[in-house]
Design a protein around this motif. Structure first.
Motif, mmCIF file in Angstrom:
data_model
loop_
_atom_site.group_PDB
_atom_site.id
_atom_site.type_symbol
_atom_site.label_atom_id
_atom_site.label_comp_id
_atom_site.label_asym_id
_atom_site.label_seq_id
_atom_site.Cartn_x
_atom_site.Cartn_y
_atom_site.Cartn_z
ATOM 1 N N PRO A 293 -21.244 -21.986 30.360
ATOM 2 C CA PRO A 293 -20.261 -20.701 30.076
ATOM 3 C C PRO A 293 -19.602 -20.983 31.582
ATOM 4 O O PRO A 293 -20.031 -21.124 32.325
ATOM 5 N N ARG A 294 -17.781 -21.371 31.217
ATOM 6 C CA ARG A 294 -17.260 -21.389 32.037
ATOM 7 C C ARG A 294 -16.818 -19.467 31.805
ATOM 8 O O ARG A 294 -16.556 -19.180 30.872
ATOM 9 N N ALA A 295 -16.403 -18.770 33.112
ATOM 10 C CA ALA A 295 -15.789 -17.564 33.659
ATOM 11 C C ALA A 295 -14.822 -17.540 32.401
ATOM 12 O O ALA A 295 -14.580 -16.053 32.580
ATOM 13 N N ASP A 296 -13.938 -17.979 32.460
ATOM 14 C CA ASP A 296 -12.696 -17.935 31.773
ATOM 15 C C ASP A 296 -12.638 -17.962 29.940
ATOM 16 O O ASP A 296 -11.990 -17.553 29.918
ATOM 17 N N ALA A 297 -13.979 -18.289 30.309
ATOM 18 C CA ALA A 297 -13.580 -18.588 28.630
ATOM 19 C C ALA A 297 -14.939 -18.348 27.900
ATOM 20 O O ALA A 297 -15.509 -18.875 26.967
ATOM 21 N N SER A 298 -16.428 -17.604 28.097
ATOM 22 C CA SER A 298 -17.284 -17.382 27.407
ATOM 23 C C SER A 298 -16.962 -16.401 26.755
ATOM 24 O O SER A 298 -15.726 -15.485 26.850
ATOM 25 N N PHE A 299 -17.718 -15.650 25.643
ATOM 26 C CA PHE A 299 -17.123 -15.046 24.983
ATOM 27 C C PHE A 299 -17.061 -13.680 24.641
ATOM 28 O O PHE A 299 -18.061 -13.760 25.361
ATOM 29 N N ASP A 300 -16.232 -13.085 24.276
ATOM 30 C CA ASP A 300 -15.757 -11.423 24.170
ATOM 31 C C ASP A 300 -17.030 -10.643 23.405
ATOM 32 O O ASP A 300 -16.671 -10.623 22.287
ATOM 33 N N LYS A 301 -17.451 -10.240 24.144
ATOM 34 C CA LYS A 301 -18.877 -9.214 22.861
ATOM 35 C C LYS A 301 -18.705 -7.794 22.740
ATOM 36 O O LYS A 301 -19.181 -7.528 22.099
ATOM 37 N N GLN A 302 -17.350 -7.920 23.632
ATOM 38 C CA GLN A 302 -17.237 -5.759 22.837
ATOM 39 C C GLN A 302 -16.229 -6.687 21.998
ATOM 40 O O GLN A 302 -15.653 -4.916 21.927
ATOM 41 N N TYR A 303 -15.303 -7.468 22.431
ATOM 42 C CA TYR A 303 -14.026 -7.708 20.419
ATOM 43 C C TYR A 303 -15.061 -7.091 19.158
ATOM 44 O O TYR A 303 -16.368 -7.685 18.778
ATOM 45 N N VAL A 304 -14.510 -6.097 18.930
ATOM 46 C CA VAL A 304 -14.257 -5.074 17.415
ATOM 47 C C VAL A 304 -12.969 -5.023 15.943
ATOM 48 O O VAL A 304 -12.629 -4.083 17.159
ATOM 49 N N PRO A 305 -13.326 -6.394 15.761
ATOM 50 C CA PRO A 305 -12.296 -6.559 14.700
ATOM 51 C C PRO A 305 -11.401 -5.009 13.969
ATOM 52 O O PRO A 305 -12.762 -4.827 13.527
ATOM 53 N N ASP A 306 -10.920 -4.164 13.189
ATOM 54 C CA ASP A 306 -10.533 -3.840 12.272
ATOM 55 C C ASP A 306 -10.978 -4.362 10.725
ATOM 56 O O ASP A 306 -11.648 -3.189 10.166
ATOM 57 N N ARG A 307 -10.426 -5.583 11.035
ATOM 58 C CA ARG A 307 -10.036 -6.089 9.913
ATOM 59 C C ARG A 307 -10.522 -7.787 10.186
ATOM 60 O O ARG A 307 -9.379 -8.051 11.349
ATOM 61 N N VAL A 308 -11.272 -8.746 9.559
ATOM 62 C CA VAL A 308 -11.747 -9.664 9.565
ATOM 63 C C VAL A 308 -10.596 -10.543 8.186
ATOM 64 O O VAL A 308 -10.983 -10.770 7.205
ATOM 65 N N LEU A 309 -9.849 -11.622 9.042
ATOM 66 C CA LEU A 309 -8.610 -11.997 7.359
ATOM 67 C C LEU A 309 -9.805 -13.692 7.559
ATOM 68 O O LEU A 309 -10.422 -14.802 9.051
ATOM 69 N N ALA A 310 -10.273 -14.053 6.287
ATOM 70 C CA ALA A 310 -10.162 -15.148 5.491
ATOM 71 C C ALA A 310 -8.777 -16.519 6.190
ATOM 72 O O ALA A 310 -8.035 -15.876 5.400
ATOM 73 N N ASP A 311 -9.606 -17.197 5.638
ATOM 74 C CA ASP A 311 -8.109 -18.237 5.501
ATOM 75 C C ASP A 311 -7.321 -18.367 4.349
ATOM 76 O O ASP A 311 -7.846 -17.761 3.213
#
Length: 280
Positions: free
Chosen positions: A99-117
């Motif tokens: 993993p690279r420092a600027d693009a590993s995953f944001d583990k604290q991301y918590v959406p209020d709503r997830v959009l499906a296709d």
């Protein structure tokens, strides 16, 4: 803030790198009510610039195309500043290979709503932003369609090809997503990095061709003799910036896994790969 067309403006985060070009681009869509797309990295100055650009208008949603750390972390500070919900891609906490420092995953991301296709965000008196599922770069990647423009995140960028790195990056999924975009007929792409793509159909066809050419190159190399990934990278990417070698290795691995699933290559001893002879 840079106006791009009626109802679309752009701000650039100061996080340049070999992977982000001049930095992550945050888009403000709408007039009296806004959607903020890809709020970017956790930089106080960038969040302050977004808030200044919002200028007291209501923010209907903060929408992230995916959760690499150059895209989604600022969503939290922006939500605190505006009260807007986080609506967009699903959370994801897998790590890539190297993993690279600027693009590993944001583990604290918590959406209020997830959009499906195909699901939409309605805002600004009847405007709609529509989710277009485009897995490949990451499994949770979304593009967002607004009228005949498409906000493509990291799925399509005019300045560089997209990095596809397992275990979450998937080359077969990426190619299916590219074919989906090829069929859409959008007028314009607004990527998260680099300039707007004014001839999207031509670019997508070229990128699909590039990936197919890379696949043929890998098949030729492992058909000559068993090779490990560093050996393939050295021959397939001569003169590559050393900072990009791990990413190239990840993309080669993604190609190899796809070829393995299709019965064209097999893994051997010493982490080498070999082409499987095909019947006449």
């Amino acid at each position: 803030m840079e106006p791009l067309e009626p109802g679309v403006a752009r701000l650039l985060a100061h996080n340049p790198s070999p992977f982000t070009y001049f930095g992550t681009q945050t888009y403000l869509v709408g007039d009296d009510e806004l959607v903020v797309i890809d709020p970017g990295p956790e930089l106080d100055e960038h969040v302050a610039a977004i808030v200044e650009a919002v200028d007291g208008r209501n923010v209907a949603a903060i929408s992230c195309t995916h959760t690499h750390r150059d895209h989604s972390p600022a969503s939290r500070a922006l939500q605190q500043a505006t009260g807007a919900p986080i609506i967009g891609c699903a959370p994801l906490v897998l790590e890539s290979i190297g993993p690279r420092a600027d693009a590993s995953f944001d583990k604290q991301y918590v959406p209020d709503r997830v959009l499906a296709d195909g699901e939409t965000i309605e805002f600004d008196g009847g405007k709609k932003l529509t989710a277009v599922a485009t897995p490949g770069h990451t499994s949770n990647h979304l593009c967002f369609a607004f009228n005949d423009a498409l906000f493509t995140g990291d799925h399509v960028m005019g300045w560089s090809t997209t990095v596809v790195v397992p275990p979450d990056g998937d080359m077969a999924a990426y190619m299916r997503s590219m074919d989906l975009l090829r069929q859409r007929g959008d007028r314009l792409y607004y990527p998260a990095h680099g300039p707007a793509v004014t001839k999207p159909a031509q670019l997508v066809r070229g990128m699909i061709g590039h990936r197919m050419q890379r696949e043929r190159q890998i098949l030729k190399l492992v058909g000559q003799r068993p090779r490990d990934i560093p050996d393939i990278v050295a021959h397939a990417y001569p003169g590559l910036d050393q900072r990009l070698v791990p990413a190239a290795g990840g993309s080669v691995y993604a190609h190899l896994l796809d070829l393995q699933q299709r019965g064209l290559v097999e893994a051997g001893e010493g982490e080498t790969w070999t082409r499987i002879a095909q019947p006449d």
